[in-house]
Design a protein around this motif. Sequence first.
Motif, PDB file in Angstrom:
ATOM      1  N   LYS A 122       0.832  -1.203   0.000  1.00 23.16           N
ATOM      2  CA  LYS A 122       0.000   0.000   0.000  1.00 23.16           C
ATOM      3  C   LYS A 122       0.871   1.261   0.000  1.00 23.16           C
ATOM      4  N   GLU A 123       1.951   1.230   0.761  1.00 24.40           N
ATOM      5  CA  GLU A 123       2.869   2.380   0.782  1.00 24.40           C
ATOM      6  C   GLU A 123       3.505   2.590  -0.595  1.00 24.40           C
ATOM      7  N   ALA A 124       3.862   1.503  -1.262  1.00 25.61           N
ATOM      8  CA  ALA A 124       4.451   1.603  -2.591  1.00 25.61           C
ATOM      9  C   ALA A 124       3.443   2.157  -3.594  1.00 25.61           C
ATOM     10  N   GLU A 125       2.207   1.691  -3.510  1.00 28.70           N
ATOM     11  CA  GLU A 125       1.156   2.207  -4.412  1.00 28.70           C
ATOM     12  C   GLU A 125       0.925   3.693  -4.179  1.00 28.70           C
ATOM     13  N   ALA A 126       0.924   4.101  -2.919  1.00 25.86           N
ATOM     14  CA  ALA A 126       0.730   5.519  -2.600  1.00 25.86           C
ATOM     15  C   ALA A 126       1.888   6.355  -3.139  1.00 25.86           C
ATOM     16  N   ALA A 127       3.100   5.836  -3.044  1.00 23.87           N
ATOM     17  CA  ALA A 127       4.271   6.565  -3.552  1.00 23.87           C
ATOM     18  C   ALA A 127       4.217   6.692  -5.073  1.00 23.87           C
ATOM     19  N   VAL A 128       3.747   5.663  -5.740  1.00 21.56           N
ATOM     20  CA  VAL A 128       3.639   5.699  -7.198  1.00 21.56           C
ATOM     21  C   VAL A 128       2.554   6.672  -7.629  1.00 21.56           C
ATOM     22  N   GLU A 129       1.448   6.701  -6.908  1.00 20.64           N
ATOM     23  CA  GLU A 129       0.350   7.609  -7.251  1.00 20.64           C
ATOM     24  C   GLU A 129       0.743   9.070  -7.057  1.00 20.64           C
ATOM     25  N   LYS A 130       1.635   9.369  -6.109  1.00 18.98           N
ATOM     26  CA  LYS A 130       2.084  10.742  -5.879  1.00 18.98           C
ATOM     27  C   LYS A 130       2.860  11.277  -7.084  1.00 18.98           C
ATOM     28  N   LYS A 131       3.570  10.398  -7.754  1.00 23.16           N
ATOM     29  CA  LYS A 131       4.383  10.841  -8.892  1.00 23.16           C
ATOM     30  C   LYS A 131       3.526  10.921 -10.077  1.00 23.16           C
TER      31      LYS A 131
END
Length: 176
Positions: free
Chosen positions: A167-176
């Motif tokens: 979930k943290e990785a998905e959130a980081a990808v969505e920020k970019k």
Amino acid sequence: MSTSRVGFRFFQNTRAAFRDAYAPFRRPGAQGRRFQSTEAGETAQQQSYFQRMWNSPVGFKTVHFWAPVMKWGLVLSGVADFARPAEKLSLTQNGALMATGAIWTRWCLIIKPRNVALAAVNFFLGCVGVVQCSRIFLYQRSQKGSSLEAAKEMEHEVVDPAKKLGKEAEAAVEKK
């Protein structure tokens, strides 16, 4: 004419073509020989062990030598953890050691040059991980009284942090 005769002629012609194509790369005086001359063998025998290891594709000056040497530290620290009580061991850490050992043991035998020293250290790293995970499982089983309950507890210890990380990785990808 039989087909085997045609195949034989094709083989002879392609062999001659390759022999002629690689002629500039051959050593002088090595026309048609498959094996090294005795002169080359004598120079190899005259070299010391250190010289052979220095010039080897898996010798002292390459990562193929130093990677296994440094990785033995992981194996030794895992072996030192055999003395620790099972309740203080991390399942995720030892599971990672087990998976790393299994995956990289196979990979070390595929890469060129094949690195048997690195495969050996990875094999032992996997063995240490298996022993530690078994200790954790047996400890949790003794606490819960059932193998099924212990397995479910171990599953939650591994799956929940993995889901959180995903979930943290998905959130980081969505920020970019």
